[in-house]
Every structure is written in structure tokens, then in C-alpha cells.
Write a protein that holds these residues in place. Structure first.
Motif, PDB file in Angstrom:
ATOM      1  N   TYR A  22       0.647  -1.196   0.031  1.00 36.18           N
ATOM      2  CA  TYR A  22      -0.171  -0.238  -0.101  1.00 36.18           C
ATOM      3  C   TYR A  22       1.022   1.183   0.074  1.00 36.18           C
ATOM      4  O   TYR A  22       2.051   1.369   0.681  1.00 36.18           O
ATOM      5  CB  TYR A  22      -0.881  -0.074   1.035  1.00 36.18           C
ATOM      6  CG  TYR A  22      -1.927  -1.149   1.266  1.00 36.18           C
ATOM      7  CD1 TYR A  22      -3.466  -0.728   0.540  1.00 36.18           C
ATOM      8  CD2 TYR A  22      -1.852  -2.379   1.948  1.00 36.18           C
ATOM      9  CE1 TYR A  22      -4.316  -1.884   0.678  1.00 36.18           C
ATOM     10  CE2 TYR A  22      -2.652  -3.306   1.642  1.00 36.18           C
ATOM     11  CZ  TYR A  22      -3.914  -3.186   1.273  1.00 36.18           C
ATOM     12  OH  TYR A  22      -4.866  -4.034   1.178  1.00 36.18           O
ATOM     13  N   ALA A  54      -6.410  11.833   0.829  1.00 36.33           N
ATOM     14  CA  ALA A  54      -5.495  11.092   0.265  1.00 36.33           C
ATOM     15  C   ALA A  54      -6.041  10.148  -0.581  1.00 36.33           C
ATOM     16  O   ALA A  54      -7.147   9.629  -0.399  1.00 36.33           O
ATOM     17  CB  ALA A  54      -4.224  10.612   0.916  1.00 36.33           C
ATOM     18  N   LYS A  82       0.132   5.568   0.116  1.00 33.26           N
ATOM     19  CA  LYS A  82      -0.966   6.519   0.404  1.00 33.26           C
ATOM     20  C   LYS A  82      -0.110   7.785  -0.115  1.00 33.26           C
ATOM     21  O   LYS A  82       1.042   8.371   0.228  1.00 33.26           O
ATOM     22  CB  LYS A  82      -0.986   6.834   1.825  1.00 33.26           C
ATOM     23  CG  LYS A  82      -1.900   7.964   2.257  1.00 33.26           C
ATOM     24  CD  LYS A  82      -2.308   7.858   3.845  1.00 33.26           C
ATOM     25  CE  LYS A  82      -3.191   8.934   4.386  1.00 33.26           C
ATOM     26  NZ  LYS A  82      -3.575   8.962   5.569  1.00 33.26           N
ATOM     27  N   SER A 101       6.402   5.262  -4.815  1.00 32.66           N
ATOM     28  CA  SER A 101       6.649   5.891  -3.690  1.00 32.66           C
ATOM     29  C   SER A 101       7.784   6.691  -3.805  1.00 32.66           C
ATOM     30  O   SER A 101       7.636   8.028  -3.157  1.00 32.66           O
ATOM     31  CB  SER A 101       7.028   4.788  -2.331  1.00 32.66           C
ATOM     32  OG  SER A 101       6.083   4.042  -2.202  1.00 32.66           O
ATOM     33  N   THR A 144      -9.162   7.487   0.737  1.00 28.49           N
ATOM     34  CA  THR A 144      -8.910   7.173   2.203  1.00 28.49           C
ATOM     35  C   THR A 144     -10.314   7.662   2.896  1.00 28.49           C
ATOM     36  O   THR A 144     -10.919   8.354   2.311  1.00 28.49           O
ATOM     37  CB  THR A 144      -7.887   7.890   2.702  1.00 28.49           C
ATOM     38  OG1 THR A 144      -8.064   9.476   2.575  1.00 28.49           O
ATOM     39  CG2 THR A 144      -6.533   7.657   2.443  1.00 28.49           C
ATOM     40  N   LEU A 160      -5.204   6.123  -1.729  1.00 27.56           N
ATOM     41  CA  LEU A 160      -4.619   4.843  -1.224  1.00 27.56           C
ATOM     42  C   LEU A 160      -4.397   4.061  -2.492  1.00 27.56           C
ATOM     43  O   LEU A 160      -5.531   3.505  -3.195  1.00 27.56           O
ATOM     44  CB  LEU A 160      -5.265   4.149   0.131  1.00 27.56           C
ATOM     45  CG  LEU A 160      -4.728   2.967   0.473  1.00 27.56           C
ATOM     46  CD1 LEU A 160      -3.377   3.444   1.245  1.00 27.56           C
ATOM     47  CD2 LEU A 160      -5.591   2.470   1.510  1.00 27.56           C
ATOM     48  N   ARG A 207      -3.207   0.351  -3.894  1.00 26.09           N
ATOM     49  CA  ARG A 207      -2.768  -1.031  -3.394  1.00 26.09           C
ATOM     50  C   ARG A 207      -2.115  -1.666  -4.701  1.00 26.09           C
ATOM     51  O   ARG A 207      -2.790  -1.914  -5.749  1.00 26.09           O
ATOM     52  CB  ARG A 207      -4.115  -1.791  -3.230  1.00 26.09           C
ATOM     53  CG  ARG A 207      -3.689  -3.362  -2.506  1.00 26.09           C
ATOM     54  CD  ARG A 207      -5.015  -3.844  -2.474  1.00 26.09           C
ATOM     55  NE  ARG A 207      -4.997  -5.374  -2.063  1.00 26.09           N
ATOM     56  CZ  ARG A 207      -4.943  -6.465  -2.928  1.00 26.09           C
ATOM     57  NH1 ARG A 207      -4.974  -6.055  -4.155  1.00 26.09           N
ATOM     58  NH2 ARG A 207      -4.782  -7.556  -2.595  1.00 26.09           N
TER      59      ARG A 207
END
Length: 191
Positions: free
Chosen positions: A4, A170, A6, A185, A165, A172, A174
Motif C-alpha cells: 500500500y 489522500a 498513500k 513511492s 482514504t 490509497l 494497493r
């Protein structure tokens, strides 16, 4: 195992995201992209005591290699066919139940109630029929289990699921592929 990530909104509920120039499923160079809508809702009571529903939506562009783009489209077609078959399987049952539940004669309210109840039973039957069918098909189409973001009709993309979220502050993500999640990221400056 899913990973995950965010990504908080920058301004005005806009999430600016960058994907690595790789297929989100297999890490091969990206050859095509798909625009995936992301939708969410929040429900609250305003200061006048009225129940309010607020809808949120955005679009995210996801990179794919041609092979996995075609596989994602094929999986969507399979999932839609399963839902259509389940609906067709439930339809005769609803037609059978409606007269039984509505045997109240000419009472219009009871007839409407019986029709509503039979439709609700039909929707429940669609879900009951759909779940085992999806499981059985996934035994033969292995990537089906990685087709995320599925709506009622089965739309979604292979390898990544995106949702708001709970606080709607935000997005999210997956990811099925942990390496893509790590690269994503880094590109977006989040953990």
C-alpha cells in the motif's frame, strides 16, 4: 502480497501522481496507458440536521505493457460476462417469486411491495451466484485474482487498486507488484 502507498492531496482535492514508466503489473517498459476513474463518497449530517452525501472523483493514468493491457481488458470482459450470466440465472427466479409474493389480489401497495421484494431477492441471488463463479473462473485465469478495483460490473485494472482514504484527504494505492510500489513511492516522495 499487496503493498500500500498513500498519496496525500496537494490542493483542492487533487492528487498529483507519477508512475514509473513501467507496466504496473510486470515492470516491462510501458507501451500504453489507461485512465482509471476513482470515486468515493462521504455521508454526514449538516448543521441543520439534514443528511448530506458528498461525492468525490478523480482520474489516474496507469501505465501498462500491451500484453497486460489486453489481459486486463480480457479479465474485465470475463467478469462482466459472469455478472450477466448471474443476472440471467436470477431473472427466472424473480419472475417465479413475484406472483407468489404478490398474491394479494388487487391491493396495489402489496403488489409494489412484492415486486420490490422480488427484485431485492434477485439482486441478492446475483451476488450469491457471482461469487462462486468468479472463484471457479480464477482457478483457470490466474491473473483474475490480481484484477483490482472491481465495480459491480467488473471494471478494474490489473495490478493496482486506487481508492480514497476514509477522511478523503489522500488516495490509497494497493499494488500487486512490490517493486512497482517502491518505485511509485520514490517518484511521489511518500512512504
Amino acid at each position: 502480497m499487496a503493498t500500500y502507498v498513500k498519496v496525500p492531496f496537494s490542493t483542492n482535492r487533487i492528487a498529483v501522481v507519477a508512475f514509473p514508466n513501467k507496466c504496473v503489473y510486470c515492470e516491462l517498459p510501458a507501451e500504453t496507458k489507461v485512465v482509471q476513474p476513482v470515486e468515493g463518497q462521504s455521508h454526514y449530517e449538516d448543521n441543520r440536521g439534514r443528511f448530506v452525501t458528498k461525492s468525490y472523483s478523480t482520474k489516474v493514468t496507469i501505465p501498462f505493457c500491451k500484453t497486460h493491457m489486453k489481459e486486463s481488458e480480457r479479465n474485465n470482459t470475463i467478469l462482466k460476462a459472469i455478472n450477466i450470466l448471474a443476472g440471467l440465472g436470477a431473472f427466472p427466479i424473480v419472475l417465479f417469486l413475484a406472483p407468489l409474493l404478490g398474491s394479494a389480489g388487487d391491493n396495489f401497495i402489496l403488489l409494489v411491495g412484492a415486486l420490490f421484494l422480488s427484485i431485492m431477492i434477485g439482486v441478492g441471488l446475483v451476488w450469491i451466484i457471482t461469487l462462486p463463479l468468479k472463484y471457479l473462473v480464477s482457478l483457470f485465469v490466474h491473473s483474475l485474482k490480481d484484477q483490482t478495483g472491481l465495480g459491480f460490473l467488473g471494471s478494474g485494472v490489473l495490478g493496482v487498486k486506487i481508492k480514497f482514504t476514509p477522511k478523503k484527504d489522500a488516495l490509497l494505492f494497493r499494488f500487486v507488484n512490490a517493486k512497482i510500489a517502491s518505485d511509485f513511492s520514490s517518484l511521489n516522495g511518500v512512504k
